[in-house]
Design an enzyme around this catalytic site. Sequence first.
Site, PDB file in Angstrom:
ATOM      1  N   ASP A 152       0.822  -1.218   0.000  1.00 32.24           N
ATOM      2  CA  ASP A 152       0.000   0.000   0.000  1.00 32.24           C
ATOM      3  C   ASP A 152       0.857   1.270   0.000  1.00 32.24           C
ATOM      4  OD1 ASP A 152      -2.389   1.376   0.033  1.00 32.24           O
ATOM      5  OD2 ASP A 152      -2.565   1.349   2.217  1.00 32.24           O
ATOM      6  N   ASN A 169     -11.084  -2.426  -5.025  1.00 30.47           N
ATOM      7  CA  ASN A 169     -10.324  -1.528  -5.910  1.00 30.47           C
ATOM      8  C   ASN A 169     -11.025  -1.313  -7.263  1.00 30.47           C
ATOM      9  OD1 ASN A 169      -7.091  -2.691  -4.704  1.00 30.47           O
ATOM     10  ND2 ASN A 169      -8.221  -0.875  -4.106  1.00 30.47           N
TER      11      ASN A 169
HETATM   12  C1  IPE Z   1      -5.480  -2.655  -0.061  1.00 27.89           C
HETATM   13  O1  IPE Z   1      -5.105  -1.321  -0.264  1.00 27.89           O
HETATM   14  C2  IPE Z   1      -5.483  -3.394  -1.362  1.00 27.89           C
HETATM   15  C3  IPE Z   1      -4.171  -3.574  -1.998  1.00 27.89           C
HETATM   16  C4  IPE Z   1      -3.026  -3.234  -1.524  1.00 27.89           C
HETATM   17  C5  IPE Z   1      -4.203  -4.230  -3.281  1.00 27.89           C
HETATM   18  P1  IPE Z   1      -6.202  -0.167  -0.392  1.00 27.89           P
HETATM   19  O2  IPE Z   1      -5.467   1.107  -0.550  1.00 27.89           O
HETATM   20  O3  IPE Z   1      -7.196  -0.510  -1.423  1.00 27.89           O
HETATM   21  O4  IPE Z   1      -6.899  -0.250   1.041  1.00 27.89           O
HETATM   22  P2  IPE Z   1      -7.797   0.819   1.799  1.00 27.89           P
HETATM   23  O5  IPE Z   1      -8.865   1.240   0.859  1.00 27.89           O
HETATM   24  O6  IPE Z   1      -6.907   1.957   2.170  1.00 27.89           O
HETATM   25  O7  IPE Z   1      -8.292   0.091   3.012  1.00 27.89           O
HETATM   26  C1  IPE Z   2      -1.642   0.316  -3.367  1.00 30.25           C
HETATM   27  O1  IPE Z   2      -1.398   1.683  -3.361  1.00 30.25           O
HETATM   28  C2  IPE Z   2      -1.953  -0.212  -4.750  1.00 30.25           C
HETATM   29  C3  IPE Z   2      -3.339  -0.686  -4.912  1.00 30.25           C
HETATM   30  C4  IPE Z   2      -4.254  -0.707  -3.983  1.00 30.25           C
HETATM   31  C5  IPE Z   2      -3.697  -1.193  -6.223  1.00 30.25           C
HETATM   32  P1  IPE Z   2      -2.588   2.719  -3.364  1.00 30.25           P
HETATM   33  O2  IPE Z   2      -2.973   2.983  -4.770  1.00 30.25           O
HETATM   34  O3  IPE Z   2      -3.681   2.268  -2.460  1.00 30.25           O
HETATM   35  O4  IPE Z   2      -1.889   4.010  -2.761  1.00 30.25           O
HETATM   36  P2  IPE Z   2      -2.462   4.970  -1.618  1.00 30.25           P
HETATM   37  O5  IPE Z   2      -2.819   4.085  -0.461  1.00 30.25           O
HETATM   38  O6  IPE Z   2      -3.654   5.666  -2.181  1.00 30.25           O
HETATM   39  O7  IPE Z   2      -1.333   5.888  -1.299  1.00 30.25           O
HETATM   40 MG    MG Z   3      -4.052   2.446  -0.504  1.00 31.48          MG
END
Ligand code: IPE
Ligand code: IPE
Ligand code: MG
Length: 251
Positions: free
Chosen positions: A22, A70
């Site tokens: 993340d 997502n």
């Molecule tokens: C969790 O990250 C999913 C992945 C890393 C693929 P998110 O960024 O989607 O999680 P939330 O929404 O902050 O809980």
């Molecule tokens: C994780 O990084 C990747 C996916 C969930 C696909 P994020 O895209 O959630 O990045 P932040 O959490 O918004 O910084």
């Molecule tokens: Mg994230």
Amino acid sequence: MSLIKEKINTDNLPKHVAIIMDGNGRWAKSRGEERTFGHKNAINAVRNAINACNEIHIPYLTLYTFSSENWSRPVDEVISLMNLLAETLILEEEEIFSKGLRLHVIGDLEKLPELVKDQLLHMIDATQHHTNGNLILALSYSSQDEILKAVKEISTEVKNGQLNIDDINASVFENHLYTKDFPPVDLLLRTSGEVRISNFLLWQIAYAELQFLDILWPDFTKDTFFQCIVDYQNKERRYGKTSEQLENNKI
Ligand code: IPE
Ligand code: IPE
Ligand code: MG
């Protein structure tokens, strides 16, 4: 040679490490870039995690790559993530092969674009005899959906008279999860400073050690991983027992 890696006790390695990768968006924003720039820079961190696991022979690595939730992101971001996934799978195919890794996917494959799905199915099939480690990608994955799927399958077996209610136990249940062929998670890592699970492997992390790292995913290095293993090894996994019981069992 990594000094941190030297500190690892090779007799007490986790069998299964799972990572919630993340923080890509925030990494990009902090550089004044679009979120997709963060996703592109996440690939190297993925390589670092895979290589680190491979170097110290951790047999199972599960990467949370795209959650069911997502799909609700802006369409442009979803498309760019799917394109990046397709591109990366093709580019990294040789590397996965040469490392002798076996690829698995958990999640709802049917929702993925054809190109991604076909490439995944091809790689899952082509690597099925590899024995040098298992790379498990959680894609379009929701742990609650996985549990519901198991409940429905088990209920159907009961309804059809193939299974007795009294025979339902943890091992029967686990046989209906995507992860039925993998050991439970020993160590769960999440980058980005968020302290939550986000619908990931809820059943499988029952006794995992959890580590929440303050760094953003694109900054994840092999040494970050090795340090997590060292920290894991400094924990006593008691499984409900007392320290004294564990000490006595060692003798
Ligand atoms: C969790 O990250 C999913 C992945 C890393 C693929 P998110 O960024 O989607 O999680 P939330 O929404 O902050 O809980
Ligand atoms: C994780 O990084 C990747 C996916 C969930 C696909 P994020 O895209 O959630 O990045 P932040 O959490 O918004 O910084
Ligand atoms: Mg994230």
